[in-house]
Structures are given as C-alpha cells and as structure tokens.
Design an enzyme around this catalytic site. Structure first.
Site, short mmCIF file in Angstrom:
data_model
loop_
_atom_site.label_atom_id
_atom_site.label_comp_id
_atom_site.label_asym_id
_atom_site.label_seq_id
_atom_site.Cartn_x
_atom_site.Cartn_y
_atom_site.Cartn_z
N HIS A 65 22.65 11.05 19.81
CA HIS A 65 22.64 11.63 21.15
C HIS A 65 21.71 12.83 21.17
O HIS A 65 21.43 13.45 20.14
CB HIS A 65 24.04 12.05 21.57
CG HIS A 65 24.70 13.02 20.63
ND1 HIS A 65 25.30 12.61 19.47
CD2 HIS A 65 24.83 14.37 20.67
CE1 HIS A 65 25.80 13.66 18.84
NE2 HIS A 65 25.52 14.74 19.54
N CYS A 182 29.16 21.52 18.56
CA CYS A 182 28.09 20.86 17.82
C CYS A 182 26.76 21.25 18.47
O CYS A 182 26.74 21.84 19.56
CB CYS A 182 28.28 19.35 17.80
SG CYS A 182 28.13 18.54 19.41
#
Length: 672
Positions: A65, A182
C-alpha cells in the site's frame, strides 16, 4: 463508498510469481479503471513503501500500500494466488494480496473504509470467505462489507461454546493503553490495533488503542491513560505526544509485532508493571505533537487556545533540539581543541592541514556552525508542521530563513512558524473542486503560503521583531547583580517544575536561542539553565542514597540511574519520583533549582555548549563555582525531600522495603 473496489479490481487467479509482478498486475487493473494515472510512477511509490518495511503478514496475507500523487481516488484491488507470493512474512508466502492506493490528499471517509478493511483482515472467518469465493463481484461486495460473512463453525458434540474469559466478580481488570502507527497510516496501523484488542479480550485484559493513522487520530482520554497499568507502543513512526504516558511501564515494538504476537506483548506489559519498570523519557519526548497536523488537531481542536499554542511551539522546539545538540557540542569541542579563536578560522574547504590540531578544530567548528544555521528554519518549519501538516513545512522553513536574513533571530522563527501554520490552515478551509485536491498540498498551498509568509516577514513584521531581538540581547548583556540573580531564580524554577515539560522546554529554548549569536549575557543564561536542569535527578539520587528507608526498592534502583542522568543534564531522570509523590518532590527540586540558577548567575558562570552536563565542564567559565552552585542546589533539594518524606513516614519500614500497601499506593498515585 461502494466504488472503493469493484469486480474489475478482483483477480481470483493471480498468476504473478513475485511481489513486484503481483503489484504490477493489480495496478494495471487500477489504471484500466482510471484510478491510477501513471502506472510506473505509482509502482515506484509502492516499491518505496515496501522498502521501508515488508508488507507481508502472518496468515498468508500481503498488503502492499502507499499514498501517491498518481492516484485519483482511494482504491483497493484484490488478488488471490494459488502458488503464493513472498511479501516477507515470517510464516511464508501470501495467497491473499490487497493493493491499497490512496491519493496524496486522501479524504477521511475513504481512509476510514481502508482502516475498517485492515481490521477485518484479523478475522479468520473473513479471510476464509475470501479464499472460498468464486465470483469476483461477490468477493468485491464482501470486501466492501455489503455481504455478511457466513462461515458457521460446527461445535464438537457434547461441548459448550467457548466464551470470553470473565474477570472475577468485583475485581478490576488489568488495563493497557496502546498506540499503533505505520509509515503510511493506512493498513498496519489498524490491523495492529484490532490484533491487540482481540488478544486483550482473550486474556481478560482491558485494552484501549489509539490509532495514529492517515485519517487522523483521536487522543486517548487522559483519564483512561491515568487509569492504565501499562502501555504498548506498536509503531514504525514516532509516537505523538509521548509525554502523556510518563510514569507508566512501556512495551516499545514495531507495528508488525502488534499484529503478529499481541499476546506476548500483553504478557510483557504485565511483567513490566509487576516489576515497576517505568519508561525513561528523553528531552525530545516532551509534550509536543510530533505527528501530522491534521491528525493532531483531531484530538486537540476543542482544547483551549493556550494549550494548542503550547503544543505547536513544543513541536518546533522538539525538532530543533537535535540540531542544537549536534551543532552546539561540535562547536564546544572545537573550542576545547583550538580555543575560541577557532570561530574566525578560514574555511576548511580552502585550507585544511591533516596534521594540525587547529585545522581539525576549525573543521568541527564549521560543521557545528552549519548545523546551528538550521535552528531557526527548523523551529519555524516544525511549528507550522505541528499546526497544519506537511503543506506547512515549506512556508515555515522559508519564513524561518527570512527571519535570519532580517536579523529577527529566534523570536522571528517563532513568529514565522505561527504565521506559516495560520496561513496554511486558512487556505485549507477554502473549498476547492475535487480535481484540485491532489495538487493542493504539494503545489498550491506551499506556493501561496510561502508568498504570503515571505511578504509578511520581509515587509511587515520582520524589522519590528529584529528590533525586539536586539533589545533582548542588550538586556541580557546588561544583566548584573540582583537582576541576574532574579533571572537565575526564574529559570531554575522553570527547569525543575515539569522536568522536560512545556515550562522546562521554554526555559531551555530561551537559552539555546542566545547561542545562535552568543554574548556574555546569553552564555550566562545557558549556564544557569543547564545547572538547574541537573539538580532534580541528582537530588533524587542523593536522597535515595542517604535515606534509603524513605523509598521503595524500585525508587532506589531508579536513584542509581539518576546519578548518570543528572550528570548528563537529563532532567527527566527525576520524573518517576515526581510522578509517585508530586507534592513533596516537585517543590523540593524547584527550590534546589532556584538556588542553583541564582548562584550560577551570581558567580558569572558561562557556557557555550547547549548540552553535556559535567562532561563539558572544561568549556564552562568559572567551572569550580559552577559545580559549587550545582552541589548547593542538590543539597537543598535533597534536604527538603528527605524532610517532607520523613514527616509523612514517622515509622519507616526497618527493612528498607515499602510494604505491600505502600507499593500499591505508589502505583495508584502514578496511575492517577
């Protein structure tokens, strides 16, 4: 919302052999769906994200991603591989592969959907349904949440269904607060949160998670943090506002550990709480918001203006401190080697002799000066960043650089940062067409905001601030006698009140600002600030040595570490003591800090290094009197804390150990 994934974006027979080939195959579907404008550019962004950390998860899941300017709308593509593709997971290849693409300025609604998917991937019934699906349209609907997961699990005959463990009646569960984050804040952040929460339910532990993701974050309620027994940080980017968790045992791991082994982390948190292991916070871990501005504002929008202003300023100071430490200590070391005349040496790019100490001194001085040249721009840039996220960085840095150009100095940097943040926040409130949203944060906002801030700093506010800066410099140079002593008292009180918090940071930033253009007055201020900041940990170390019976075993162990922390000018070494007994410790160390600050100013001690504690004593003017000031303040603080604690404990424990009730009281005080 329903367009996040369609049947055209589902490949149930993905034949790619490598993760790059898998990403390309799924990305080609996004291009065909007009969700990605530049295939190679987007794949480069995916690869850059993958290089930061592998995106393979235990359980056969790959979740590459990224956020990319080549994405027109938040999009999800799904591929199922019979052979499996290696995405770096510990348990082997992934057969379920999700490619998540978010535009650079993705809206919160789509990010909420993506975070919801990440959480659902922790549900084994959901992944089993994905593996069993045969119709791309049905699988897309399942991922969108439009079809329920129906995977009945037959129970063994003669057994009762498993139920979640329940706490004994009337007992209080073990409480954990967690933070997950993250690099892109899209997938792993929310998967770790769901994994920790599920493990907590299985263990009978109350786990409350703050997800610091791309869609913003809502701060944990301070009361929830106060009541927690331990903290888990599962993160690959800096946890925002770490100071909220001071006084707690902390388990600090990467985000994938939160996904793959949550039960181990909960067990470790329990062990640390039982042993009373309190996390040490460095000076850079103060109460600032070091994350992206939009996210920070989601938790602070309703805070008082003064609280928000303090948060913005502390953000800038926090990012400035490493430049201060590196540059200042290099300059101080150059003076130790070559003397103060090193500052006027020729450029080492034109003249450097390997065998001459003066050349090495000049090299260190010029490297340190280069680092120091970033102080004001970094301060301004990250004040703006704390207010309005990444689009504010450019106008913030530009404004800080102009502040140096017009000689507005440290104060000019503060104003430039606030102006840049305010201008960007104002532009962000202007409604724009959806087609322009992608270029707003990378082109339009930095362009317009830089022009506005530059105009204000050059034409409107720069010169008045420069005049104020000069007046402040003249005042510092003229300090003598009682005025200097009073300033030393004030600085000492500020350094010791919150020990690394906002007041401490303000005093330290005031002192460091003077080092950019050092004068006799500013060097005295720097000396007083560092001396006072050393007192709290040194006083607590001495108190735990001379009156052991007044402290618990854990506090005595912390006291041994406090010797080194105090000598190194790490004021936060006293925080565990202040957290456990604030009404006795804080007034005591404030009194000691005030004495040290006053004596340092009265003795005329000077300091050119912004950090270092006793290790930079050779660079201090009047070093023996300076050490005497620190010793005097330490003795005053020690005497007061021993007196106050002794008055509370008229009958100390002869074994030198706090009883069970005393230990519990200490833990509850920290939690409260």
């Amino acid at each position: 919302m329903s367009e996040l994934i369609t049947a055209d974006l589902v490949d149930l027979d993905l034949s790619a052999a490598t993760k790059d080939a898998a990403a390309r195959s799924l990305a080609e579907r996004m291009v065909a769906a007009h969700r990605v404008t530049d295939l190679d550019g987007f794949l480069a962004d995916v690869a850059a994200r993958e290089a930061q950390m592998p995106t393979g998860l235990d359980g056969g899941i790959g979740i590459p991603h990224c956020r990319s300017e080549h994405v027109t709308a938040s999009t999800l593509a799904f591929g199922r591989s019979a052979a499996g593709v290696d995405f770096g997971a510990a348990d082997g290849p992934a057969d379920l592969i999700f490619l998540i693409a978010a535009p650079a300025g993705a809206d919160d609604d789509h990010l909420t959907i993506l975070s919801g998917l990440a959480r659902r991937l922790m549900d084994p019934e959901f992944t089993a349904a994905l593996r069993a699906g045969t119709d791309p349209a049905a699988v897309a609907a399942l991922i969108r949440g439009e079809e329920p997961v129906e995977m009945p699990v037959p129970e063994a005959e003669g057994t009762e269904p498993e139920s979640e463990p329940a706490e004994a009646a009337g007992s209080v569960p073990f409480r954990i607060v967690a933070v997950t984050s993250c690099p892109t804040g899209i997938a792993h952040t929310y998967m770790a949160a769901e994994s920790l929460a599920a493990a907590g339910r299985a263990e009978g532990v109350e786990v409350t998670v703050e997800t610091q993701g791309s869609g913003g974050f809502k701060k944990l309620d301070p009361a929830v943090i106060a009541a927690a027994d331990a903290v888990i940080w599962a993160h690959d980017v800096e946890v925002r506002e770490k100071a909220r968790f001071r006084g707690k045992p902390v388990v600090d791991v990467g985000v994938k550990a939160g996904i793959n082994r949550p039960a181990e982390l909960i067990a470790e948190a329990r062990r640390k709480a039982e042993r009373g292991e309190i996390a040490a916070m460095s000076e850079a871990d103060g109460g600032e918001d070091s994350g992206d501005g939009d996210a920070g504002r989601s938790g602070a929008d309703h805070a008082h203006f003064g609280v928000r202003l303090r948060t913005y300023l502390m953000s800038g100071v926090s990012y400035m401190v490493p430049f201060v430490a590196a540059g200042g200590l290099l300059i101080a070391l150059s003076f130790a080697i070559g003397g103060y005349e090193t500052a006027s040496a020729k450029s080492v790019a034109d003249h450097f002799v390997w065998g001459e100490a003066d050349s090495w001194a000049a090299l260190l001085n010029q490297i340190g000066s280069a680092a120091f040249a970033f102080l004001v721009p970094v301060l301004a840039g990250y004040i703006a960043y704390g207010m309005a996220d990444r689009p504010a960085l450019v106008p913030g840095f530009v404004g800080g650089s102009i502040a140096l150009t017009v000689n507005a100095g440290f104060l000019g940097g503060l104003v430039a940062g606030l102006l840049a943040g305010a201008v960007v926040m104002a532009i962000q409130r202007v409604p724009v067409h959806a087609t322009l949203r992608g270029i707003m944060p990378v082109l339009v906002i930095p362009l317009i905001a830089s022009a506005v801030v530059g105009f204000l700093m050059f034409i409107v506010v720069g010169k008045p601030i420069a005049s104020l800066q000069n007046a402040l410099t003249d005042w510092l140079n003229g300090l003598s006698g009682s005025n200097a002593v009073i300033l030393g008292v004030v600085l000492g009180l500020m350094m010791c009140f919150d020990m690394g918090g906002p007041l401490n940071k303000v005093a330290y930033a005031f002192a460091v600002g003077g080092l950019a253009d050092p004068t006799d007055g500013s060097l005295k201020v720097m000396a007083a600030v560092m001396a006072a900041g050393m007192v709290p940990p040194l006083a607590m170390a001495l108190a735990t040595t001379v009156r052991k019976r007044l402290f618990t075993k854990t506090e005595r162990e912390n006291g041994r570490a406090a010797w080194v922390l105090g000598a190194s000018f790490i004021t936060e070494g006293a925080i565990p003591f202040a957290a456990a007994d604030p009404l006795r410790v804080i007034p005591s160390v404030m009194a000691g800090g005030a004495v040290t600050g006053a004596l340092s100013m009265a003795f005329g001690a000077t300091l050119r290094a912004p950090h270092g504690g006793v290790f930079v004593v050779p660079l201090i003017g009047e070093p023996f009197l300076y050490l005497l000031a620190i010793a005097a303040g330490t003795l005053v603080a020690t005497a007061l804390v021993v007196l106050l604690k002794g008055a509370r404990r008229a009958t100390p424990d002869p074994a030198g150990e706090a009883g069970a009730a005393g230990s519990d009281d200490s833990r509850v005080t920290v939690a409260a």
